[in-house]
Design a protein around this motif. Structure first.
Motif, mmCIF file in Angstrom:
data_model
loop_
_atom_site.group_PDB
_atom_site.id
_atom_site.type_symbol
_atom_site.label_atom_id
_atom_site.label_comp_id
_atom_site.label_asym_id
_atom_site.label_seq_id
_atom_site.Cartn_x
_atom_site.Cartn_y
_atom_site.Cartn_z
ATOM 1 N N SER A 447 0.810 -1.214 0.000
ATOM 2 C CA SER A 447 0.000 0.000 0.000
ATOM 3 C C SER A 447 0.847 1.269 0.000
ATOM 4 O O SER A 447 0.376 2.334 -0.413
ATOM 5 C CB SER A 447 -0.914 0.012 1.232
ATOM 6 N N GLY A 448 2.093 1.166 0.493
ATOM 7 C CA GLY A 448 2.963 2.336 0.564
ATOM 8 C C GLY A 448 2.640 3.274 1.713
ATOM 9 O O GLY A 448 3.213 4.368 1.807
ATOM 10 N N GLU A 449 1.727 2.858 2.623
ATOM 11 C CA GLU A 449 1.323 3.724 3.736
ATOM 12 C C GLU A 449 2.449 3.953 4.738
ATOM 13 O O GLU A 449 2.633 5.048 5.270
ATOM 14 C CB GLU A 449 0.142 3.101 4.485
ATOM 15 N N PHE A 450 3.162 2.874 5.039
ATOM 16 C CA PHE A 450 4.255 2.891 6.000
ATOM 17 C C PHE A 450 5.333 1.944 5.489
ATOM 18 O O PHE A 450 5.098 1.130 4.592
ATOM 19 C CB PHE A 450 3.792 2.390 7.387
ATOM 20 N N TYR A 451 6.508 2.073 6.080
ATOM 21 C CA TYR A 451 7.519 1.040 5.885
ATOM 22 C C TYR A 451 7.956 0.565 7.260
ATOM 23 O O TYR A 451 8.476 1.346 8.071
ATOM 24 C CB TYR A 451 8.732 1.543 5.095
ATOM 25 N N LEU A 452 7.703 -0.712 7.547
ATOM 26 C CA LEU A 452 8.138 -1.338 8.786
ATOM 27 C C LEU A 452 8.692 -2.710 8.469
ATOM 28 O O LEU A 452 8.527 -3.211 7.352
ATOM 29 C CB LEU A 452 6.992 -1.438 9.795
ATOM 30 N N VAL A 453 9.366 -3.321 9.434
ATOM 31 C CA VAL A 453 9.989 -4.613 9.197
ATOM 32 C C VAL A 453 9.430 -5.626 10.188
ATOM 33 O O VAL A 453 8.432 -5.373 10.868
ATOM 34 C CB VAL A 453 11.528 -4.515 9.282
ATOM 35 N N GLN A 454 10.030 -6.791 10.260
ATOM 36 C CA GLN A 454 9.581 -7.842 11.160
ATOM 37 C C GLN A 454 10.785 -8.570 11.718
ATOM 38 O O GLN A 454 11.888 -8.491 11.177
ATOM 39 C CB GLN A 454 8.672 -8.834 10.418
ATOM 40 N N THR A 455 10.591 -9.246 12.824
ATOM 41 C CA THR A 455 11.655 -10.047 13.416
ATOM 42 C C THR A 455 11.027 -11.221 14.146
ATOM 43 O O THR A 455 9.814 -11.250 14.380
ATOM 44 C CB THR A 455 12.531 -9.209 14.368
ATOM 45 N N VAL A 456 11.851 -12.196 14.517
ATOM 46 C CA VAL A 456 11.381 -13.373 15.250
ATOM 47 C C VAL A 456 12.145 -13.453 16.560
ATOM 48 O O VAL A 456 13.383 -13.434 16.578
ATOM 49 C CB VAL A 456 11.579 -14.669 14.435
ATOM 50 N N LEU A 457 11.423 -13.520 17.670
ATOM 51 C CA LEU A 457 11.999 -13.670 19.002
ATOM 52 C C LEU A 457 11.427 -14.928 19.632
ATOM 53 O O LEU A 457 10.210 -15.026 19.834
ATOM 54 C CB LEU A 457 11.674 -12.455 19.872
#
Length: 494
Positions: A447-457
């Protein structure tokens, strides 16, 4: 006497014509000025999958140049199709929204092209680099007259440089010259202890040095993903039982995955007791040294043997600009040992001004410029307050999320990095919840609304943000949470 003839630039000289450069430069600066004014109107990331992007740039490289007319459309296309870090809804990786003045220093560095590994090729940047190291050493609580170091290209390179010094210093104390003799079957089986949440470059450095995967000994983490100092003795004993000779402990300030600051003072006491090298990867959190409010996060850093700090993370300068600082400047010469008569004429210690003795790079750009100039213009308090403001904003968003029934945070943030996830009541299965985070993130990127990432804990997938743009507001972050909810409702999982 004949009148001098007007000078006409030869074809090979035409690209260096001053008027042409002025026109090109003004065009780019005007474009970037408009971009800075209007960036909030753009999608944060105009995402295309890799295959589509590759196909879109399929024009052949021309045999004959297309002339000046091709340049401005090229600039505009590159800007339009890039990730827009100057957008306040960029909350992705730990990469700064660069200050314009710092970006101008990169232009200056590229234009002058004075490589800094050899003093004669980079007089100004060599001296500025030394002054920055002295300044940062004093911030850490070291004696700046006894400390030393270099700048290098990124935290991964910086951590490798520091650990190479640690290996050499610790090996020599054991009667082994690791640099000259190498790592053979008869060499001690060296290892480094580190929390499992540390950046992967620590393990990579150990493997580059020939220690293998078992050369990295993981110390358990606590419920906030910080190294458990109470497990250091036990972990060291286990390493010895497996035939590993631990020579260093690496503390994170902070971890990349979730912004956890290890208990540096306790690690320092352990290292002193066992005569181990204490290295701190402060690539992100090292900027807290400038903040009166958050300086406590680095308590104990004054006891470290070496520290790595990326100015391109929390000082708003373009990548790459990494400081590798040593409490004892003599150790800064232990990382590398080569003779090169075409560059150096004396020992590394005698030629402190030839930083090529102490870095992997033989050609290194004038990276000190883009750190020194912003400090000169704005002062270190400006950057200390920036670090504090981003951290306070992250804490406020975490507190708001904790009040929401459908959100969960991994742990209270210590700085400006936060891991959170949507946990709707209708979805109970862990794997489905993990998949939901990935699906929602992908939809937000599209969508281009935000840029965020992800991680695994610990097997749990979290959405991860770094609040790094000075214009980001709490309302922006609440809108991010609403976007997560909206895309979750549109998925097949809610």
């Amino acid at each position: 006497m004949a009148k001098p003839q007007p000078k006409h630039a030869a074809q090979d000289d035409a690209p260096f014509d001053a008027e042409t450069f002025g026109s090109q430069g003004r065009g780019l600066i005007e474009t970037l000025t408009s971009y800075l004014s209007d960036v909030e109107k753009l999608p944060v990331l105009p995402y295309k999958d890799p295959a589509a992007m590759l196909a879109a740039w399929d024009a052949p490289i021309p045999l004959e140049g297309n002339g000046e007319a091709a340049l401005q459309p090229f600039f505009e296309r590159v800007i339009a199709e890039s990730n827009h870090l100057h957008h306040p809804r960029y909350v992705g990786h730990q990469v700064s929204s660069p200050l314009p003045v710092a970006a101008l220093c990169d232009l200056l560095s590229s234009f002058l092209n004075n490589g800094t590994a050899v003093y004669e090729m980079g007089q100004v940047s060599t001296v500025l680099e030394r002054r920055l190291i002295e300044w940062y050493a004093a911030l850490l609580g070291w004696d700046a007259t006894k400390a030393g170091g270099v700048m290098t290209s990124g935290g991964s390179m910086g951590n490798l440089t520091a650990l190479l010094a640690a290996r050499q210093v610790q090996a020599e104390a054991r009667g082994h010259n690791a640099w000259k003799e190498g790592m053979t079957h008869d060499s001690p089986r060296y290892a480094v202890m580190v929390c499992g949440q540390a950046h992967y470059c620590v393990a990579r450095a150990a493997q580059i040095m020939g220690w293998g995967e078992s050369g990295v000994i993981h110390v358990p983490a606590d419920e906030r993903y910080r190294l458990r100092a109470d497990k250091l003795e036990e972990t060291l004993a286990e390493a010895k039982a497996k035939g590993r000779e631990v020579i260093a402990v690496v503390g994170s300030a902070c971890s990349t995955a979730n912004g956890a600051f290890d208990p540096l003072s306790e690690i320092a006491a352990f290292c002193k007791k066992h005569k181990l090298w204490f290295h701190i990867d402060a690539a992100h959190g090292g900027a807290a040294a400038m903040s009166e409010e958050y300086r406590h996060l680095l308590a104990g850093i004054e006891h470290a043997d070496s520290v790595v700090w990326d100015a391109h993370k929390m000082m708003m300068v373009p990548a790459l600009a990494t400081l590798v600082a040593f409490r004892d400047k003599r150790h800064s010469y232990a990382s590398f040992h080569q003779a090169a008569s075409y560059l150096f004429t004396a020992s590394a210690e005698e030629e402190w001004y030839n930083s090529g003795h102490r870095t992997i790079e033989c050609t290194k750009n004038m990276m000190a410029l883009k750190v020194y100039a912003p400090l000169m213009v704005y002062g270190q308090r400006f950057f200390g307050e920036y670090f504090a403001r981003m951290s306070r904003l992250t804490a406020a968003f975490a507190a708001w999320l904790a009040e929401q029934q459908d959100f969960e945070i991994a742990c209270a943030p210590q700085c400006n990095i936060l891991c959170f996830r949507l946990k709707p009541a209708a979805v109970q299965n862990l794997e489905e919840i993990n998949v939901l985070q990935r699906v929602v993130r992908a939809k937000i990127l599209e969508s281009g609304e935000f840029y965020l990432v992800q991680t695994v804990l610990d097997g749990v997938c979290w959405l991860r943000i770094t609040v790094i743009h000075p214009g980001t507001s709490l309302e922006d972050l609440k809108q991010l949470a609403e976007a997560v909810r909206r895309h979750a409702r549109e998925s097949a999982y809610v």
